[in-house]
Design an enzyme around this catalytic site. Structure first.
Site: not given
Length: 306
Positions: A11, A90-91, A115, A196, A245
């Site tokens: 992202q 991440s994403l 999500r 996170h 995660q």
């Protein structure tokens, strides 16, 4: 023996117009965008191709970016480029799992839509934030912030660039202290929440419930998870890792170093922007890095590989 990794951005890489040239030139990409729009009841072409306020809202960003990256990846495969391993920031890990065979395209896209909504709703606006710390290493940052409650490391991106996350006041306090400790800059990030961080633990539990409805398939090739920076080959591990995660640090630098250690010498970033290619130059300038964000980029790389 030479090995190739497909890597996918997270992202923040999104931008209006992303993927449009793939859509215009390749039927495979058209189908991905149109199917995604049908699955999500969203006009994905408007969301991704035209300037609009929704593209930077987490609940829309995540589905838009994953749809775009996977539409590109399908065409890249058709052109004969294939990876030995995948990874995503991440994403981007959802793209990596789909590209490794663990998710169907539909499950990858519909899961990240949920999500994004969970992450958008996880923390009330204004209570959390993130900042990029430039010029200090992980050990220095960990030592400096250990006595500040409510802040932690979110991303180990590359040498000299680490992201902190948490309660807004704690991130601001940590930023001031880190500058005093020698950080060149501490840049607040334009994000809607403290991603996170422990503040998203509840969102991780909710995501675990969402993942229960997704089908995880046997992997065709390994991917490297952000959570441990280790290879994942057992599909039974995937759901638990994805739930963790969302509130765990992203070990991106460590993931890249793991792949290089395993013999990966060519990295192909698929998606808008050149964020990961920039990180790669600082992690290890000796490996080959290619960036595919336009159809022309892909066509040039295919030509080079012939």
């Amino acid at each position: 023996m030479s090995k190739t990794a497909f890597i996918f951005p997270g992202q923040g890489a999104q931008k209006a117009g992303m993927g449009k040239d793939f859509y215009d030139k390749y039927e495979t990409a058209q189908k991905v965008f149109e199917d995604a729009g049908e699955w999500l009841d969203l006009d994905m072409k408007e969301l991704c191709f035209e300037k609009n306020d929704r593209l930077d809202a987490t609940e829309y960003t995540q589905a838009a970016l994953v749809t775009t990256c996977l539409a590109m990846e399908k065409v890249v495969r058709e052109q004969g480029l294939c990876p030995d391993v995948t990874a995503g920031l991440s994403l981007g890990e959802y793209c990596a799992i789909e590209a490794a065979g663990g998710f169907s395209l539909k499950d990858a896209i519909t899961t990240v839509r949920k999500r994004g909504i969970l992450m958008e709703q996880a923390v009330p606006a204004g209570q959390g934030s993130m900042a990029a710390v430039l010029g200090l290493n992980g050990d220095q940052i960990e030592a400096a912030i250990q006595d500040i409650d409510g802040v932690s490391i979110a991303n180990y991106n590359c040498p000299g660039q680490i992201v902190i996350t948490g309660k807004k006041a704690a991130v601001e306090e940590a930023s001031q202290k880190l500058k005093a400790e020698g950080a060149r800059r501490c840049l607040p990030l334009n994000v809607s929440g403290p991603f996170h961080s422990e503040m998203l633990t509840d969102a991780g539990s909710r995501l675990a419930q969402v993942l229960e409805t997704a089908e995880i398939k046997e992997l065709n090739l390994p991917y490297v998870t952000n959570v441990t920076a280790e290879y994942v080959t057992d599909c039974k591990e995937i759901k638990g890792l994805l739930a963790r995660q969302i509130f765990s640090p992203v070990l991106w630098q460590q993931s890249v170093e793991k792949m290089i250690q395993d013999g990966v010498d060519t990295f192909i970033e698929i998606g808008p922007g050149k964020t990961l290619a920039g990180f790669m130059k600082k992690i290890n300038p000796d490996v080959k890095v290619y960036n595919i964000q336009t159809a022309e980029d892909m066509e040039q790389l295919v030509y080079l590989q012939k």
